[in-house]
Design an enzyme around this catalytic site. Structure first.
Site, PDB file in Angstrom:
ATOM      1  N   LYS A   1      36.461  61.382 -53.953  1.00 56.21           N
ATOM      2  CA  LYS A   1      36.439  60.116 -53.450  1.00 56.21           C
ATOM      3  C   LYS A   1      37.851  59.898 -53.075  1.00 56.21           C
ATOM      4  O   LYS A   1      38.814  60.739 -53.468  1.00 56.21           O
ATOM      5  CB  LYS A   1      36.223  59.092 -54.489  1.00 56.21           C
ATOM      6  CG  LYS A   1      35.671  57.731 -53.936  1.00 56.21           C
ATOM      7  CD  LYS A   1      34.335  57.505 -53.728  1.00 56.21           C
ATOM      8  CE  LYS A   1      33.615  56.213 -53.113  1.00 56.21           C
ATOM      9  NZ  LYS A   1      32.491  56.433 -53.331  1.00 56.21           N
TER      10      LYS A   1
HETATM   11  N1  GLU Z   1      30.779  55.929 -50.110  1.00 52.13           N
HETATM   12  C1  GLU Z   1      29.451  56.148 -50.157  1.00 52.13           C
HETATM   13  C2  GLU Z   1      28.879  56.188 -51.621  1.00 52.13           C
HETATM   14  O1  GLU Z   1      29.556  55.723 -52.669  1.00 52.13           O
HETATM   15  C3  GLU Z   1      29.024  57.071 -49.332  1.00 52.13           C
HETATM   16  C4  GLU Z   1      29.431  58.409 -49.426  1.00 52.13           C
HETATM   17  C5  GLU Z   1      29.236  59.483 -48.525  1.00 52.13           C
HETATM   18  O2  GLU Z   1      28.269  59.387 -47.577  1.00 52.13           O
HETATM   19  O3  GLU Z   1      29.890  60.685 -48.508  1.00 52.13           O
HETATM   20  O4  GLU Z   1      27.957  57.022 -51.833  1.00 52.13           O
END
Ligand code: GLU
Length: 424
Positions: free
Chosen positions: A114
């Site tokens: 993240k």
């Molecule tokens: N931010 C989204 C999540 O928490 C998508 C992450 C992504 O598509 O890599 O799942």
């Protein structure tokens, strides 16, 4: 209702401790060996950057940015980038670990990561946001990579920011590399169905749970907290299934109508109103806290962490909670919900539809061949149903909540991969 074993997890609103509390419970149940437990308890890489950015008023501001890779055992790490004043290392660490479990449950070949920048995008101009995003990408250009670490949108970021990232990264690498980031605009190699994928997946997860709980969608009343990319689509798809959505909300407050809210009208209203629900007609204004405690059957928290906590958990009346947000329920609240017989479809399962279609986008980018919407939707729905079944089966087998079942399923898979790959 399914019989479950009560699990005791420490209550905390620190997101990383909250993740660890569930992780420790699941690890104990499956008898995870200490070495693997120690590997998975900590992120494999933490990158912190301080980014000087020219502001429109001529000043220079320093922004703190993070990219945290929890694991890349099952493949390149994957996960969004969030822009918010709440971003700090512990939040990003938790979100990165949740991505590891989410990708394992969605059965896609990725690890978890993240990113985040501590900033208030509502108070920044488009130019300032672009300079910040490009500065972050330059700083992370050795971390990101289509075979290394693949960012995506998260809270307060979207296709526009992903376009800046792919442009900056590709210029640094002197080659167009669309697979370095997902959630791009369609004309830059985005996938059909990506924008609505998380909300649609929340609906599929809810429908699967409702089948198990013998809840009739036509007799179901729902409240959806959050009206961003996840909540607005979740509400839209709930309505399409005949579920009566009686309350929705955003940062401006919550809007309640026991007869049901017309979601398409609310979406049009928000679009015409700077993406905000203020002034929505035909609904009573209540607070976000009151929305959570409404007398509904289905509650979908699709906003942010720590919404259902030890403080309000006793007032929750829904039979089923489907977590569109990451970490909306604290670990202590979990225990109370379980005692009350409220079924929770956890974030790492329920909101996995987004990263699943991110994976499809990455596959399409690497093949240079793009799929029609029907194919994306059909594959994503099938994937969510399979993921639901795997977690349900684990929770039945171990007589634990769906959350702990989901952790068990994910941890078994990641732990196996660690053992097969080994260390050196
Ligand atoms: N931010 C989204 C999540 O928490 C998508 C992450 C992504 O598509 O890599 O799942």
């Amino acid at each position: 209702m399914k019989k479950t074993t009560t699990v005791v997890a420490k209550d905390t609103t620190n997101p990383y401790e909250s993740m660890l509390a569930r992780f420790d419970v699941a690890a104990k149940i499956i008898g995870l060996d200490e070495e693997t437990h120690n590997v998975l308890k900590v992120p494999s890489k933490i990158v912190t950057v301080n980014l000087p950015v020219y502001m429109d008023d001529g000043s220079t501001r320093i922004f703190e940015g993070y990219r945290i890779i929890h694991s890349n055992i099952l493949g390149p790490s994957k996960g969004g980038i969030r822009y918010s004043m709440m971003v700090d290392q512990d939040e990003v660490k938790a979100l990165a670990a949740w991505m590891t479990w989410k990708c394992a449950i969605a059965d896609i070949p990725y690890g978890g990561a993240k990113g985040g920048i501590t900033c208030d995008p509502a108070k920044m101009s488009v130019g300032e946001l672009e300079r910040l995003t490009r500065a972050y990408t330059v700083a992370m250009s050795d971390v990101f990579g289509e075979n290394q670490d693949i960012p995506a949108p998260d809270m307060n970021t979207g296709p526009r920011e992903m376009a800046w990232i792919v442009d900056t990264y590709s210029k640094i690498k002197r080659a167009y590399i669309p697979g370095v980031v997902t959630g791009k605009p369609l004309h830059l190699g985005g996938s059909l169905g990506r924008t609505e994928a998380t909300g649609r997946g929340v609906m599929i997860a809810a429908m699967e749970a409702m089948k198990k709980l013998k809840m009739d969608p036509k007799k179901t009343k729902a409240a959806v907290q959050g009206f961003g990319n996840v909540g607005s689509y979740a509400a839209h798809y709930f309505e399409a299934q005949g579920i009566r959505v009686v309350a929705i909300s955003d940062v401006t407050g919550a809007y309640y109508n026991p007869k049901g809210i017309d979601i398409n009208k609310a979406i049009a209203h928000a679009e015409a109103n700077g993406r905000q629900l203020t002034g929505l007609k035909g609904a009573e204004k209540i607070t976000n806290e009151q929305l959570l405690e409404l007398n509904v059957d289905l509650l979908a928290p699709c906003a942010m962490e720590n919404q259902i906590t030890a403080k309000n958990v006793n007032n929750i009346k829904a039979k089923l909670i489907v977590e569109g947000a990451n970490g909306p329920t604290t670990s202590g609240a979990d225990e109370v919900l379980q005692k009350k017989g409220i079924v929770v479809i956890p974030d790492i399962l329920a909101n996995g539809g987004g990263v699943t279609v991110s994976y499809f986008e990455w596959v399409q980018n690497r093949n240079g061949y793009y799929w029609p919407l029907e194919e994306v939707v059909q594959k994503a729905d099938a994937s969510m149903k399979k993921a639901f079944k795997n977690c349900w089966d684990a929770s039945t087998k171990y007589k634990v909540s769906m959350r702990i079942g989901a952790y068990i399923f994910a941890m078994n898979k990641v732990a196996n991969a660690i053992k097969s790959r080994g260390h050196f």
